[in-house]
Design an enzyme around this catalytic site. Structure first.
Site, short mmCIF file in Angstrom:
data_model
loop_
_atom_site.label_atom_id
_atom_site.label_comp_id
_atom_site.label_asym_id
_atom_site.label_seq_id
_atom_site.Cartn_x
_atom_site.Cartn_y
_atom_site.Cartn_z
CG HIS A 121 -0.40 0.27 2.51
ND1 HIS A 121 -0.11 -0.71 3.43
CD2 HIS A 121 -0.04 1.44 3.12
CE1 HIS A 121 0.37 -0.18 4.53
NE2 HIS A 121 0.43 1.13 4.36
CG ASP A 151 -0.13 -4.07 2.70
OD1 ASP A 151 0.00 -3.50 1.60
OD2 ASP A 151 -0.14 -3.46 3.79
CB SER A 224 3.14 1.72 6.04
OG SER A 224 1.97 1.93 6.76
#
Length: 487
Positions: A121, A151, A224
């Protein structure tokens, strides 16, 4: 020494040595060692951590931007309002497009020849990915491959002899152990946060093939894709998600175990794609009532609600109503544990399933297949309402159209009405397709009535329905006969 004297002695020691605590009875307790010092660890591992920024395609001006005008500027100084109004008008004039947007994330170097792991992402929709190292060198990265199911994404930069992380074993993590994150929250490069492992094997709806590590490490947007380290300086996870009602850190963070991430990264490097194992079953949780119905001492495992045709599960003899307790010897505390266990199994490998069937233990061998995309389930059409019977259900045969929408190959009855009664209390709904009752297939109204007539009053039986294309077991309490003289 008297209790009073011991208490005075402890207080004197506490004044001289702040880390000495008073134990029971006033005796000095063992010395508290305090928090670990992460400074050397951070200095050691930071060179292998990278900052990632992306530029995404320009998008049409959104209604969100309109919402900032004029309410968001209400009460602001006049010069401030005019400045932003001019800016807004200029942006709107550029063919109705907003400027390219930049997003920030983190990553870490897996292999010294330029391979970097991050979250999918972070780079999703990017037309350019920029990687910046600790020594301020900057590279344009190439996307090697990505895996939306986990992911994860693997990048490559044109550089050699890069510092790399050391991989740990996330399976050895224990709740309560210290862990450390390094990343770029809100664009603040190489920010360090620490906490403990809160839990392991967390299942999230968004990624069913990842048994997440839950921590209380402060993770925010920009973290992230960054690494989660143990105190040995080994990467044990990839920081991925937070649970938040505000959009910021609220004490619950999730990381992808490095065992899962490293396997995905190797497949992306070698083939550009990721393959996963596949059994061909749809499973659900086992609650207390269903456990009792299936002859189990406690609620555990994965209840097989559906076996797909021509699947490895069908070929191995797995049936609806079987409860899988162990996969390759590993216990399944819940149904959410099964998908990632199967997913990391190499296609073609022979797996062992320990199951319960009809209250009896059974072991099956199954050759694991390759996961393929399943078509989205169709929605069931609105039900009709013919007359009903004693369980509180009205049923009728399925039409061809209803069978196609519900993805039912053979048998089954459309539930057209659910009145107050045992079926309603069990959670049966109008529009469900009744597949089994008390372990018996129901392929006609006459067969259904025959099965209902043989039900033992006072017992709990399993009901298998198909709801919007997905199978579901429910526990139904068969009503006891009404006492004599009752209306």
């Amino acid at each position: 020494m008297s209790p009073v004297a011991r208490s005075l002695r402890c207080l004197m020691l506490s004044a001289m040595l702040p880390l000495v605590a008073c134990g029971r009875g006033g005796a000095p307790a063992p010395a508290v060692t305090g928090y670990p010092d992460f400074a050397d660890l951070v200095e050691q591992v930071s060179p292998a951590v990278v900052n990632i920024s992306t530029v995404v395609d320009a998008a049409p001006a959104s209604s969100a931007q309109d919402e900032l005008q004029p309410d968001a500027l209400e009460g602001a100084p006049e010069w401030f309002r005019r400045f932003f109004e001019r800016q807004f008008e200029n942006e709107r004039a550029e063919e109705g497009l907003m400027p390219d947007q930049e997003s920030l994330g983190s990553g870490f170097i897996l292999w010294e020849d330029g391979y970097i792991l991050t979250n999918y992402h972070v780079i999703r929709g990017a037309k350019e990915v920029i990687v910046r190292l600790l020594d301020r060198r900057q590279f344009t990265a190439k996307l090697v491959g990505s895996d939306e199911a986990s992911d994860l994404a693997l990048l490559h930069i044109d550089a050699k002899n890069l510092p790399v992380v050391k991989l740990g074993d996330s399976r050895k993590l224990r709740p309560g152990q210290w862990v450390l994150a390094i990343g770029s929250p809100f664009g603040f490069d190489y920010s360090v946060t620490a906490g403990i492992v809160s839990a392991k094997g967390r299942a999230l709806v968004t990624e069913q093939y990842v048994p997440f590590i839950q921590t209380d490490v402060a993770i925010n947007p920009g973290n992230s894709g960054g690494p989660l380290f143990n105190l040995a300086g080994e990467v044990v996870g990839v920081n991925s998600q937070i649970y938040s009602q505000s959009g910021g850190y609220q004490g619950v963070s999730f990381s992808i175990p490095i065992d899962v991430a490293a396997k995905v990264a190797r497949q992306l490097r070698d083939t550009g794609t990721v393959t996963r194992g596949w059994l061909g079953v749809v499973v659900q949780e086992v609650d207390r009532d269903l456990a009792q119905q299936f002859g189990m001492d406690k609620a555990e495992g994965a209840l097989v609600a559906r076996v797909l045709p021509d699947s490895p599960a069908e070929k191995a003899g797995l049936r609806e109503g079987d409860v899988i307790l162990r996969y390759n010897g590993e216990p399944l505390p819940s149904s959410s544990s099964l998908p990632h266990m199967v997913g990391i199994t190499d296609p073609g490998e022979i797996a062992t399933l320990d199951i319960v069937r009809g209250g009896k233990p059974l072991t099956l061998k199954i050759e694991v297949g390759t996961l393929r995309a399943e078509p989205p389930p169709g929605a069931a059409p609105p039900p009709a309402t013919p007359p009903g019977e004693k369980l509180g259900l009205s049923v009728r045969p399925l039409t061809d159209e209803e069978r196609r929408f519900a993805q039912v190959v053979g048998g089954g009855l459309m539930i057209t009405e659910v009145r107050d009664g045992p079926a309603a209390r069990a959670g049966v709904r109008p529009g469900d397709v009744l597949i089994q009752l008390a372990g018996q297939e129901v392929d006609s109204v006459s067969r259904y009535r025959e099965v209902v007539d043989r039900l033992t009053p006072g017992q709990t039986v399993a009901v298998l329905v198909q709801r919007r294309g997905a199978p579901l077991f429910l526990a139904l309490d068969v009503p006891a006969p009404a006492p004599a003289g009752s209306p």
